[in-house]
Design a protein around this motif. Structure first.
Motif, PDB file in Angstrom:
ATOM      1  N   TYR A   7     -57.831 -27.596  44.631  1.00 26.64           N
ATOM      2  CA  TYR A   7     -57.797 -27.887  46.056  1.00 26.64           C
ATOM      3  C   TYR A   7     -56.979 -29.155  46.274  1.00 26.64           C
ATOM      4  O   TYR A   7     -57.031 -30.082  45.472  1.00 26.64           O
ATOM      5  CB  TYR A   7     -59.211 -28.111  46.608  1.00 26.64           C
ATOM      6  CG  TYR A   7     -60.001 -26.835  46.747  1.00 26.64           C
ATOM      7  CD1 TYR A   7     -59.876 -26.049  47.881  1.00 26.64           C
ATOM      8  CD2 TYR A   7     -60.864 -26.428  45.738  1.00 26.64           C
ATOM      9  CE1 TYR A   7     -60.596 -24.877  48.016  1.00 26.64           C
ATOM     10  CE2 TYR A   7     -61.593 -25.254  45.861  1.00 26.64           C
ATOM     11  CZ  TYR A   7     -61.453 -24.485  46.999  1.00 26.64           C
ATOM     12  OH  TYR A   7     -62.162 -23.323  47.121  1.00 26.64           O
ATOM     13  N   PHE A   8     -56.247 -29.188  47.361  1.00 25.74           N
ATOM     14  CA  PHE A   8     -55.424 -30.335  47.707  1.00 25.74           C
ATOM     15  C   PHE A   8     -55.727 -30.733  49.145  1.00 25.74           C
ATOM     16  O   PHE A   8     -55.932 -29.863  50.002  1.00 25.74           O
ATOM     17  CB  PHE A   8     -53.933 -29.988  47.578  1.00 25.74           C
ATOM     18  CG  PHE A   8     -53.532 -29.688  46.165  1.00 25.74           C
ATOM     19  CD1 PHE A   8     -53.006 -30.674  45.352  1.00 25.74           C
ATOM     20  CD2 PHE A   8     -53.696 -28.407  45.648  1.00 25.74           C
ATOM     21  CE1 PHE A   8     -52.648 -30.389  44.041  1.00 25.74           C
ATOM     22  CE2 PHE A   8     -53.343 -28.119  44.344  1.00 25.74           C
ATOM     23  CZ  PHE A   8     -52.820 -29.120  43.534  1.00 25.74           C
ATOM     24  N   PRO A   9     -55.746 -32.030  49.425  1.00 30.88           N
ATOM     25  CA  PRO A   9     -56.019 -32.455  50.804  1.00 30.88           C
ATOM     26  C   PRO A   9     -54.881 -32.095  51.754  1.00 30.88           C
ATOM     27  O   PRO A   9     -53.711 -32.166  51.386  1.00 30.88           O
ATOM     28  CB  PRO A   9     -56.163 -33.976  50.690  1.00 30.88           C
ATOM     29  CG  PRO A   9     -55.495 -34.347  49.421  1.00 30.88           C
ATOM     30  CD  PRO A   9     -55.546 -33.140  48.516  1.00 30.88           C
ATOM     31  N   VAL A  10     -55.244 -31.692  52.939  1.00 30.75           N
ATOM     32  CA  VAL A  10     -54.279 -31.391  53.994  1.00 30.75           C
ATOM     33  C   VAL A  10     -54.100 -32.668  54.812  1.00 30.75           C
ATOM     34  O   VAL A  10     -55.076 -33.237  55.304  1.00 30.75           O
ATOM     35  CB  VAL A  10     -54.786 -30.240  54.899  1.00 30.75           C
ATOM     36  CG1 VAL A  10     -53.882 -30.056  56.107  1.00 30.75           C
ATOM     37  CG2 VAL A  10     -54.898 -28.956  54.087  1.00 30.75           C
ATOM     38  N   ASP A  11     -52.861 -33.113  54.947  1.00 31.06           N
ATOM     39  CA  ASP A  11     -52.580 -34.327  55.705  1.00 31.06           C
ATOM     40  C   ASP A  11     -52.459 -34.056  57.200  1.00 31.06           C
ATOM     41  O   ASP A  11     -52.862 -34.872  58.024  1.00 31.06           O
ATOM     42  CB  ASP A  11     -51.295 -34.986  55.206  1.00 31.06           C
ATOM     43  CG  ASP A  11     -51.422 -35.447  53.765  1.00 31.06           C
ATOM     44  OD1 ASP A  11     -52.385 -36.175  53.468  1.00 31.06           O
ATOM     45  OD2 ASP A  11     -50.564 -35.058  52.943  1.00 31.06           O
ATOM     46  N   LYS A  12     -51.868 -32.909  57.537  1.00 26.47           N
ATOM     47  CA  LYS A  12     -51.635 -32.581  58.944  1.00 26.47           C
ATOM     48  C   LYS A  12     -51.813 -31.081  59.157  1.00 26.47           C
ATOM     49  O   LYS A  12     -51.465 -30.273  58.307  1.00 26.47           O
ATOM     50  CB  LYS A  12     -50.201 -32.944  59.361  1.00 26.47           C
ATOM     51  CG  LYS A  12     -49.803 -34.378  59.126  1.00 26.47           C
ATOM     52  CD  LYS A  12     -50.079 -35.206  60.339  1.00 26.47           C
ATOM     53  CE  LYS A  12     -49.568 -36.621  60.097  1.00 26.47           C
ATOM     54  NZ  LYS A  12     -49.706 -37.461  61.210  1.00 26.47           N
ATOM     55  N   GLN A  13     -52.309 -30.734  60.331  1.00 27.25           N
ATOM     56  CA  GLN A  13     -52.412 -29.329  60.736  1.00 27.25           C
ATOM     57  C   GLN A  13     -51.036 -28.841  61.169  1.00 27.25           C
ATOM     58  O   GLN A  13     -50.306 -29.563  61.866  1.00 27.25           O
ATOM     59  CB  GLN A  13     -53.383 -29.175  61.900  1.00 27.25           C
ATOM     60  CG  GLN A  13     -54.822 -29.341  61.545  1.00 27.25           C
ATOM     61  CD  GLN A  13     -55.294 -28.267  60.609  1.00 27.25           C
ATOM     62  OE1 GLN A  13     -55.984 -28.570  59.685  1.00 27.25           O
ATOM     63  NE2 GLN A  13     -54.952 -27.020  60.814  1.00 27.25           N
ATOM     64  N   LEU A  14     -50.699 -27.631  60.817  1.00 25.48           N
ATOM     65  CA  LEU A  14     -49.406 -27.046  61.137  1.00 25.48           C
ATOM     66  C   LEU A  14     -49.081 -27.126  62.636  1.00 25.48           C
ATOM     67  O   LEU A  14     -47.965 -27.476  63.017  1.00 25.48           O
ATOM     68  CB  LEU A  14     -49.368 -25.590  60.664  1.00 25.48           C
ATOM     69  CG  LEU A  14     -48.088 -24.809  60.895  1.00 25.48           C
ATOM     70  CD1 LEU A  14     -46.911 -25.475  60.178  1.00 25.48           C
ATOM     71  CD2 LEU A  14     -48.251 -23.381  60.409  1.00 25.48           C
ATOM     72  N   GLY A  15     -50.043 -26.852  63.475  1.00 28.02           N
ATOM     73  CA  GLY A  15     -49.811 -26.855  64.919  1.00 28.02           C
ATOM     74  C   GLY A  15     -49.643 -28.236  65.528  1.00 28.02           C
ATOM     75  O   GLY A  15     -49.236 -28.365  66.677  1.00 28.02           O
ATOM     76  N   ASP A  16     -49.946 -29.276  64.755  1.00 26.90           N
ATOM     77  CA  ASP A  16     -49.897 -30.640  65.281  1.00 26.90           C
ATOM     78  C   ASP A  16     -48.630 -31.405  64.908  1.00 26.90           C
ATOM     79  O   ASP A  16     -48.505 -32.571  65.272  1.00 26.90           O
ATOM     80  CB  ASP A  16     -51.103 -31.446  64.779  1.00 26.90           C
ATOM     81  CG  ASP A  16     -52.418 -30.901  65.306  1.00 26.90           C
ATOM     82  OD1 ASP A  16     -52.408 -30.215  66.348  1.00 26.90           O
ATOM     83  OD2 ASP A  16     -53.457 -31.162  64.670  1.00 26.90           O
ATOM     84  N   VAL A  17     -47.719 -30.784  64.156  1.00 29.26           N
ATOM     85  CA  VAL A  17     -46.527 -31.524  63.710  1.00 29.26           C
ATOM     86  C   VAL A  17     -45.254 -30.970  64.342  1.00 29.26           C
ATOM     87  O   VAL A  17     -45.199 -29.822  64.772  1.00 29.26           O
ATOM     88  CB  VAL A  17     -46.383 -31.516  62.164  1.00 29.26           C
ATOM     89  CG1 VAL A  17     -47.576 -32.154  61.498  1.00 29.26           C
ATOM     90  CG2 VAL A  17     -46.167 -30.122  61.640  1.00 29.26           C
ATOM     91  N   LEU A  18     -44.263 -31.821  64.371  1.00 32.95           N
ATOM     92  CA  LEU A  18     -42.940 -31.442  64.825  1.00 32.95           C
ATOM     93  C   LEU A  18     -41.977 -31.584  63.656  1.00 32.95           C
ATOM     94  O   LEU A  18     -42.126 -32.499  62.839  1.00 32.95           O
ATOM     95  CB  LEU A  18     -42.473 -32.358  65.961  1.00 32.95           C
ATOM     96  CG  LEU A  18     -43.301 -32.367  67.236  1.00 32.95           C
ATOM     97  CD1 LEU A  18     -42.808 -33.454  68.167  1.00 32.95           C
ATOM     98  CD2 LEU A  18     -43.245 -31.003  67.896  1.00 32.95           C
TER      99      LEU A  18
END
Length: 187
Positions: A58-69
């Motif tokens: 498992y790896f930590p997710v830094d950002k949600q796909l829908g929240d980045v540009l």
């Protein structure tokens, strides 16, 4: 210590089932360059890799796909993994981010099934990519020229076949990302 990518932000786009070695080898090498890496995913909290024939770490997710540009990042890494790519292809956010990188001429490195994420109609504009079994028709319809080589560099886009090509892929993506960073500094 030389850190040629210090200050550069690199997005790693994955979902559960990404090919762990395709991400971790590139991630390890990029961290040594001083770059800031963000794991961006459809998952929340943690994303699960695929290692060999079973689930991996498992790896930590830094950002949600829908929240980045796409404009928040300088470079993009697209590891393979059948499950991961299938899930990412279902998201309009994936197309939006990848489309931004293609339109802006920013560096992209894609390996194995991750190459499928580049197949946005009209965006490939005759770029040459590695032809992966089962992807050729989709990539060609999106405007790509396909190569039988195991590793292809077309401008600032690096594509490679898969696990056997990871060392060469990582070496090449570092070279292309370094060169792109130098061009940007000179401008």
């Amino acid at each position: 210590m030389d850190q040629p990518l210090a200050g550069k932000r690199i997005a790693i786009l994955v979902a559960n089932g990404f090919e762990e070695v395709e991400m971790t080898e590139a991630q390890r090498a990029l961290l040594k360059t001083g770059a800031t890496l963000h794991t961006i995913s459809t998952e929340t909290g943690l994303v699960n890799g695929w290692h060999g024939r079973a689930w991996g770490h498992y790896f930590p997710v830094d950002k949600q796909l829908g929240d980045v540009l796409g404009s928040d990042y300088d470079m993009l890494l697209l590891p393979g993994g059948e499950r991961s790519v299938a899930k990412l292809q279902q998201s309009a956010h994936t197309r939006r981010i990848v489309g931004h990188f293609l339109d802006a001429g920013k560096p992209i490195a894609a390996i194995d099934q991750g190459i499928q994420l580049l197949a946005i109609p009209g965006k490939l504009r005759s770029r040459t990519l590695v032809a992966i079994e089962g992807q050729a028709e989709t990539l060609a319809q999106a405007g790509a020229k396909l190569s039988d080589e195991t590793l292809v560099v077309d401008g600032v886009t690096v594509t490679a076949r898969g696990a056997d090509d990871v060392p060469a892929f990582v070496e090449t993506l570092l070279k292309v990302f370094f060169e792109a960073a130098q061009v940007k500094k000179a401008a």
